[in-house]
Design a protein around this motif. Structure first.
Motif, PDB file in Angstrom:
ATOM      1  N   MET A 135     -30.396  -0.160 -64.129  1.00 40.81           N
ATOM      2  CA  MET A 135     -30.459   0.702 -65.159  1.00 40.81           C
ATOM      3  C   MET A 135     -30.620   1.770 -64.613  1.00 40.81           C
ATOM      4  N   ALA A 136     -30.688   1.983 -63.857  1.00 41.08           N
ATOM      5  CA  ALA A 136     -29.965   3.683 -63.159  1.00 41.08           C
ATOM      6  C   ALA A 136     -28.771   3.883 -63.245  1.00 41.08           C
ATOM      7  N   MET A 137     -27.942   2.227 -62.913  1.00 41.72           N
ATOM      8  CA  MET A 137     -26.756   2.725 -62.381  1.00 41.72           C
ATOM      9  C   MET A 137     -26.134   3.109 -64.257  1.00 41.72           C
ATOM     10  N   MET A 138     -26.695   1.902 -65.087  1.00 44.45           N
ATOM     11  CA  MET A 138     -26.159   2.027 -66.301  1.00 44.45           C
ATOM     12  C   MET A 138     -26.628   3.302 -67.172  1.00 44.45           C
ATOM     13  N   ARG A 139     -27.305   4.024 -66.800  1.00 43.03           N
ATOM     14  CA  ARG A 139     -27.692   4.625 -67.768  1.00 43.03           C
ATOM     15  C   ARG A 139     -26.711   5.900 -66.860  1.00 43.03           C
ATOM     16  N   LYS A 140     -26.453   6.435 -65.433  1.00 42.65           N
ATOM     17  CA  LYS A 140     -25.456   7.074 -64.893  1.00 42.65           C
ATOM     18  C   LYS A 140     -23.890   7.460 -66.132  1.00 42.65           C
ATOM     19  N   ASN A 141     -23.520   5.834 -65.854  1.00 40.54           N
ATOM     20  CA  ASN A 141     -22.413   5.409 -66.673  1.00 40.54           C
ATOM     21  C   ASN A 141     -22.811   5.496 -68.345  1.00 40.54           C
ATOM     22  N   GLN A 142     -23.013   5.970 -68.906  1.00 33.29           N
ATOM     23  CA  GLN A 142     -23.014   6.051 -70.401  1.00 33.29           C
ATOM     24  C   GLN A 142     -22.721   7.663 -70.480  1.00 33.29           C
TER      25      GLN A 142
END
Length: 142
Positions: A135-142
């Protein structure tokens, strides 16, 4: 009307994606995916303990979080075969409308990345950490 019936009714009658009835309290969320569960667990790991939950879509990722949360019962509009296997040997009472092989991603062209990230994980704390990281990685890539 049972608490589970009440939670199901709220799920149908509101635009919520996740409903949890905890004692006299109600938790309603419109967040998508596992965010309603993960965000609360990060604040307070005891938040859902003993809760009656109604959720629109439950994949293995949500199932693992619900196991960690020690909910009492779960109703899912849609549940994946992976989620059912993950919940099979628990004390969580599970009811559902429809079983699907896996949860489809938002683009509709493959498996949900959250479910895929825990597909081979059986231990709840390991799954929790994997989901937090994903989730942290996905939020960072948004």
């Amino acid at each position: 009307m049972t608490l589970l019936d009440r939670a199901k009714k709220l799920l149908r009658e509101t635009d919520s994606t996740c409903i949890a009835l905890i004692g006299e309290e109600s938790y309603l969320s419109k967040e998508r995916g596992i965010s309603p569960i993960l965000n609360q667990l990060e604040k307070n790991e005891q938040f859902f303990k003993g809760a009656i939950v109604a959720d629109k879509v439950v994949g293995k990722s949500a199932a693992m979080l619900y196991k960690k949360a020690q909910i009492h019962s779960l109703y899912a509009s849609i549940i994946s075969e992976h989620a059912l296997r993950a919940l099979k040997d628990t004390e969580i009472i599970v009811t559902y409308e429809k079983v699907v092989p896996y949860i489809i991603n938002r683009q509709g062209d493959g498996m949900c990345p959250m479910e895929a990230s825990v597909l081979e994980i059986e231990e709840v704390n390991e799954a929790y950490e994997a989901l937090r990281n994903k989730m942290a990685m996905m939020r960072k890539n948004q």
